[in-house]
Write a protein that holds these residues in place. Structure first.
Motif, PDB file in Angstrom:
ATOM      1  N   GLN A 362       0.694  -1.451  -0.063  1.00 49.10           N
ATOM      2  CA  GLN A 362       0.158   0.215  -0.264  1.00 49.10           C
ATOM      3  C   GLN A 362       0.958   1.123   0.126  1.00 49.10           C
ATOM      4  OE1 GLN A 362      -2.798  -1.290   3.983  1.00 49.10           O
ATOM      5  NE2 GLN A 362      -3.913  -1.058   1.759  1.00 49.10           N
ATOM      6  N   ASN A 363       1.561   1.177   0.812  1.00 56.08           N
ATOM      7  CA  ASN A 363       2.923   2.351   1.016  1.00 56.08           C
ATOM      8  C   ASN A 363       3.515   2.631  -0.238  1.00 56.08           C
ATOM      9  OD1 ASN A 363       2.001   3.370   3.254  1.00 56.08           O
ATOM     10  ND2 ASN A 363       3.982   2.225   4.269  1.00 56.08           N
ATOM     11  N   VAL A 364       4.475   1.837  -1.122  1.00 61.20           N
ATOM     12  CA  VAL A 364       4.780   1.320  -2.839  1.00 61.20           C
ATOM     13  C   VAL A 364       3.534   2.036  -3.528  1.00 61.20           C
ATOM     14  CG1 VAL A 364       5.500  -0.002  -4.325  1.00 61.20           C
ATOM     15  CG2 VAL A 364       6.474  -0.309  -2.623  1.00 61.20           C
ATOM     16  N   GLU A 365       2.557   1.424  -3.494  1.00 58.33           N
ATOM     17  CA  GLU A 365       1.225   2.068  -4.361  1.00 58.33           C
ATOM     18  C   GLU A 365       1.017   3.719  -4.518  1.00 58.33           C
ATOM     19  OE1 GLU A 365      -4.124   1.592  -4.788  1.00 58.33           O
ATOM     20  OE2 GLU A 365      -2.820   0.156  -3.547  1.00 58.33           O
ATOM     21  N   THR A 366       0.989   3.929  -3.489  1.00 53.50           N
ATOM     22  CA  THR A 366       0.984   5.966  -2.622  1.00 53.50           C
ATOM     23  C   THR A 366       1.612   6.062  -3.034  1.00 53.50           C
ATOM     24  OG1 THR A 366      -0.232   5.411  -0.815  1.00 53.50           O
ATOM     25  CG2 THR A 366       0.302   7.115  -0.976  1.00 53.50           C
ATOM     26  N   GLU A 367       3.152   5.927  -2.701  1.00 53.45           N
ATOM     27  CA  GLU A 367       3.647   6.771  -3.159  1.00 53.45           C
ATOM     28  C   GLU A 367       5.001   6.718  -4.328  1.00 53.45           C
ATOM     29  OE1 GLU A 367       4.964   8.921  -1.093  1.00 53.45           O
ATOM     30  OE2 GLU A 367       4.091   7.865   0.734  1.00 53.45           O
ATOM     31  N   ALA A 368       4.323   5.277  -5.244  1.00 51.99           N
ATOM     32  CA  ALA A 368       4.992   5.561  -6.208  1.00 51.99           C
ATOM     33  C   ALA A 368       3.744   6.610  -7.399  1.00 51.99           C
ATOM     34  CB  ALA A 368       4.551   3.791  -6.884  1.00 51.99           C
ATOM     35  N   GLY A 369       2.880   6.812  -7.176  1.00 55.34           N
ATOM     36  CA  GLY A 369       1.875   7.556  -7.801  1.00 55.34           C
ATOM     37  C   GLY A 369       2.367   8.568  -7.806  1.00 55.34           C
ATOM     38  N   LYS A 370       2.583   8.999  -6.694  1.00 57.98           N
ATOM     39  CA  LYS A 370       3.335  10.526  -6.166  1.00 57.98           C
ATOM     40  C   LYS A 370       4.216  11.497  -7.151  1.00 57.98           C
ATOM     41  CE  LYS A 370       1.319  10.707  -1.384  1.00 57.98           C
ATOM     42  NZ  LYS A 370       1.482  10.867  -0.463  1.00 57.98           N
ATOM     43  N   LEU A 371       5.180   9.907  -7.022  1.00 58.18           N
ATOM     44  CA  LEU A 371       7.006  10.413  -7.620  1.00 58.18           C
ATOM     45  C   LEU A 371       6.482  10.307  -9.351  1.00 58.18           C
ATOM     46  CD1 LEU A 371       9.137   7.975  -5.619  1.00 58.18           C
ATOM     47  CD2 LEU A 371       9.115  10.741  -5.135  1.00 58.18           C
ATOM     48  N   VAL A 382      -1.297   8.407 -13.446  1.00 61.15           N
ATOM     49  CA  VAL A 382      -0.945   7.054 -13.356  1.00 61.15           C
ATOM     50  C   VAL A 382      -1.191   6.232 -11.878  1.00 61.15           C
ATOM     51  CG1 VAL A 382       1.305   6.048 -12.778  1.00 61.15           C
ATOM     52  CG2 VAL A 382       1.735   7.716 -13.683  1.00 61.15           C
ATOM     53  N   CYS A 383      -2.410   4.917 -12.271  1.00 57.81           N
ATOM     54  CA  CYS A 383      -2.580   4.040 -10.744  1.00 57.81           C
ATOM     55  C   CYS A 383      -2.269   2.665 -11.411  1.00 57.81           C
ATOM     56  CB  CYS A 383      -4.589   3.884 -11.595  1.00 57.81           C
ATOM     57  SG  CYS A 383      -4.708   3.596 -13.460  1.00 57.81           S
ATOM     58  N   PRO A 384      -1.836   1.628 -10.279  1.00 57.51           N
ATOM     59  CA  PRO A 384      -2.142   0.341  -9.888  1.00 57.51           C
ATOM     60  C   PRO A 384      -2.718  -0.276 -10.982  1.00 57.51           C
ATOM     61  CG  PRO A 384      -2.697   1.160  -8.005  1.00 57.51           C
ATOM     62  CD  PRO A 384      -2.473   2.385  -8.540  1.00 57.51           C
ATOM     63  N   ASN A 385      -1.902  -1.073 -12.070  1.00 64.62           N
ATOM     64  CA  ASN A 385      -2.738  -2.030 -12.073  1.00 64.62           C
ATOM     65  C   ASN A 385      -2.926  -3.764 -11.612  1.00 64.62           C
ATOM     66  OD1 ASN A 385      -0.215  -3.554 -12.820  1.00 64.62           O
ATOM     67  ND2 ASN A 385       0.117  -2.008 -14.112  1.00 64.62           N
ATOM     68  N   VAL A 386      -3.692  -4.396 -12.309  1.00 63.06           N
ATOM     69  CA  VAL A 386      -4.218  -5.993 -12.315  1.00 63.06           C
ATOM     70  C   VAL A 386      -2.772  -6.424 -12.104  1.00 63.06           C
ATOM     71  CG1 VAL A 386      -4.374  -7.176 -13.784  1.00 63.06           C
ATOM     72  CG2 VAL A 386      -5.585  -7.416 -11.947  1.00 63.06           C
ATOM     73  N   ASP A 387      -1.663  -6.396 -12.149  1.00 63.05           N
ATOM     74  CA  ASP A 387      -0.793  -7.280 -12.035  1.00 63.05           C
ATOM     75  C   ASP A 387       0.540  -6.655 -10.617  1.00 63.05           C
ATOM     76  OD1 ASP A 387      -0.582  -8.665 -14.815  1.00 63.05           O
ATOM     77  OD2 ASP A 387       0.378  -7.020 -15.471  1.00 63.05           O
ATOM     78  N   PHE A 388       0.043  -5.401 -10.186  1.00 61.43           N
ATOM     79  CA  PHE A 388       0.478  -4.929  -8.575  1.00 61.43           C
ATOM     80  C   PHE A 388       0.284  -6.094  -7.937  1.00 61.43           C
ATOM     81  CE2 PHE A 388       0.987  -1.700  -5.130  1.00 61.43           C
ATOM     82  CZ  PHE A 388       1.969  -2.016  -5.656  1.00 61.43           C
ATOM     83  N   TYR A 389      -1.049  -6.444  -7.786  1.00 62.34           N
ATOM     84  CA  TYR A 389      -1.001  -7.236  -6.650  1.00 62.34           C
ATOM     85  C   TYR A 389      -1.643  -8.740  -7.270  1.00 62.34           C
ATOM     86  CZ  TYR A 389      -2.441  -3.371  -3.471  1.00 62.34           C
ATOM     87  OH  TYR A 389      -2.528  -2.383  -2.423  1.00 62.34           O
ATOM     88  N   SER A 390      -2.074  -9.332  -8.428  1.00 63.27           N
ATOM     89  CA  SER A 390      -1.662 -11.308  -9.128  1.00 63.27           C
ATOM     90  C   SER A 390      -0.030 -11.358  -8.109  1.00 63.27           C
ATOM     91  CB  SER A 390      -1.980 -10.625 -10.287  1.00 63.27           C
ATOM     92  OG  SER A 390      -1.235  -9.813 -11.152  1.00 63.27           O
ATOM     93  N   GLY A 391       0.985 -11.057  -8.618  1.00 65.56           N
ATOM     94  CA  GLY A 391       2.052 -11.736  -7.510  1.00 65.56           C
ATOM     95  C   GLY A 391       1.625 -12.225  -6.506  1.00 65.56           C
TER      96      GLY A 391
END
Length: 443
Positions: A362-371, A382-391
């Motif tokens: 969740q921290n990576v999701e939030t901070e990566a979008g900002k960066l 920029v948003c997380p895609n389905v691959d972000f959590y599927s692995g």
């Protein structure tokens, strides 16, 4: 010696090959060529029509196109509606597969009959596992599956019959067989290469696709309801994603050439295995492992952000400058598949005691979008895609990395089948786009 000679020869000629195959980037703009069949904003070139699914990422406000939360529709239904319509312990893979294939929601009787057909077809020819799957095991399960698909054609007396009715029958057979091809392919590799015990559990006809996947994979055949439900949801979300994704478009291109079902699905498999398509979740997992090693406090957003900045600046991880799992070719504000899957991921993480890992994600999701928004010139959000959590889901389910893309294939075979049938019904021309020659005429 011959192979060594060939290696030396290819390395020696690489510079020549690169020089004579290079095309100046300015020429693509000069001739209006959309590289990757997409414009600079990521919008795909319109190449066909489909009634199977719809992807929405923009809406019109005051005559202008404005980004909106992503939507994914299957045959007229929002995917959220379909998943929410299922009971807490109800598996939906079979019902949604029927919907995509037939174009309508099944009645109770239709669903029972379809489920029975899938269960009865979930078998392989005599000695196929021994003579084909175990004959040449490989860590590349996608290659193993592709070889098996083409070999299955040898057992079908009507393999070359491309009529709609026969193609539908073949597609249903492959949908049934895919879980076996994937799991047995892994066990053959695990036995021969990792020196582990050989496990071949037969599927239980009373169980769903997701339940059988876990049953056949695990030595004790045991799984929890939550595990099966999360896997079932992941499969539904990966089933279909429009006709323009690389593997579905491949399905339509090969179908348009008049090729048979087995060759068509094998071609789609070759597309899906590419790391830019079905193999993306593995890159996410590798990146997260690297972050765990280099960030001491996973709960500290600032420390996470600092390391993500290094990744973005090509100073860390694989030096590509990519934060994997972030961004999508179509979605900008949100990927509906990721939004849905995340809810189930949180439930599974709690069951598995992986809350700390979940917080890091969740921290990576939030901070990566900002960066990315701050540091990259982009035309859309920029948003997380389905691959972000599927692995992460597959990891918590104990599914080995070698099977990650194969799990995608077990889901997407349904969408490929629907696109093959639609292409057979609607089109009578081979797909043949144009390439402009810029070759210099020598003589």
């Amino acid at each position: 010696m011959t192979m060594s000679y060939l290696n030396d020869y290819s390395e020696e000629k690489e510079a020549v090959v690169r020089k004579n195959n290079a095309i100046a980037p300015r020429l693509y703009d000069e001739y209006g060529v959309k590289k990757g069949l997409r414009d600079e904003r990521g919008n795909g070139v319109l190449t066909g029509l489909t009634n199977i699914s719809k992807i929405v990422s923009n809406t019109t406000v005051d005559g202008k196109s404005v980004a909106c939360d992503g939507q994914l529709w299957y045959r007229g239904y929002r995917v959220e509606t379909l998943i929410n319509s299922l009971g807490p312990e109800e598996m939906g893979y079979e019902k949604i597969a029927y919907l995509l294939l037939m174009g309508e929601m099944p009645s109770d009787e239709d669903l029972r009959a379809f489920t029975d057909i899938l269960s009865e077809s979930r078998t392989l020819p005599s000695n196929f596992t021994r003579d084909v799957i175990m004959k040449a095991p490989s860590r590349d399960i996608m290659n193993t599956m592709t070889r098996s698909i083409l070999t299955l054609a040898c057992y079908d007396p009507k393999a070359l019959d491309t009529s709609v009715s026969n193609s539908l029958l073949q597609c249903i057979g492959l949908i049934s067989a895919f879980p076996l091809l994937a799991i047995y392919g892994y066990h053959a590799y695990n036995y021969s290469e990792n020196m582990e015990s050989m496990l071949i559990h037969r599927p239980d006809p009373a169980l769903s696709t997701a339940e059988n996947l876990l049953r056949m994979l695990r030595p004790d055949c045991k799984y929890t309801t939550t595990e099966a439900k999360v896997l079932d949801t992941a499969l539904i979300l990966h089933m279909e994603h429009g006709g323009g994704n690389n593997s579905s478009f491949t399905t339509r291109v090969v179908t348009s050439a008049g090729s048979d079902t087995y060759s068509t699905i094998a071609a789609a498999m070759c597309s899906l295995k590419g790391p830019k398509h079905g193999g993306a979740n593995i890159k996410v997992m590798n990146m997260m492992a690297d972050i765990r090693k280099n960030v001491s406090d996973w709960d500290d957003p600032e420390e996470v952000s600092a390391y993500l900045a290094k990744i973005l600046n090509k100073e860390a991880f694989d030096h590509s400058g990519l934060i994997y799992g972030m961004g999508h070719a179509i979605y900008s504000l949100s990927d509906p598949r990721e939004v849905i899957l995340k809810q189930y991921v949180q439930e599974l993480a709690a069951e598995k005691g992986r809350e700390k890992d979940m917080q890091l994600y969740q921290n990576v999701e939030t901070e990566a979008g900002k960066l990315i928004a701050q540091n990259r010139h982009i035309y859309k959000g920029v948003c997380p895609n389905v691959d972000f959590y599927s692995g992460f889901v597959y990891d918590m389910l104990g599914i080995p990395e070698e099977l990650y893309t194969a799990m995608f294939a077990v889901a997407r075979i349904v969408g490929w089948s629907a696109h093959r049938i639609e292409e057979l019904v609607c089109m009578d021309k081979i797909i043949r786009p144009a390439y402009m020659s810029i070759m210099e005429e020598i003589g």
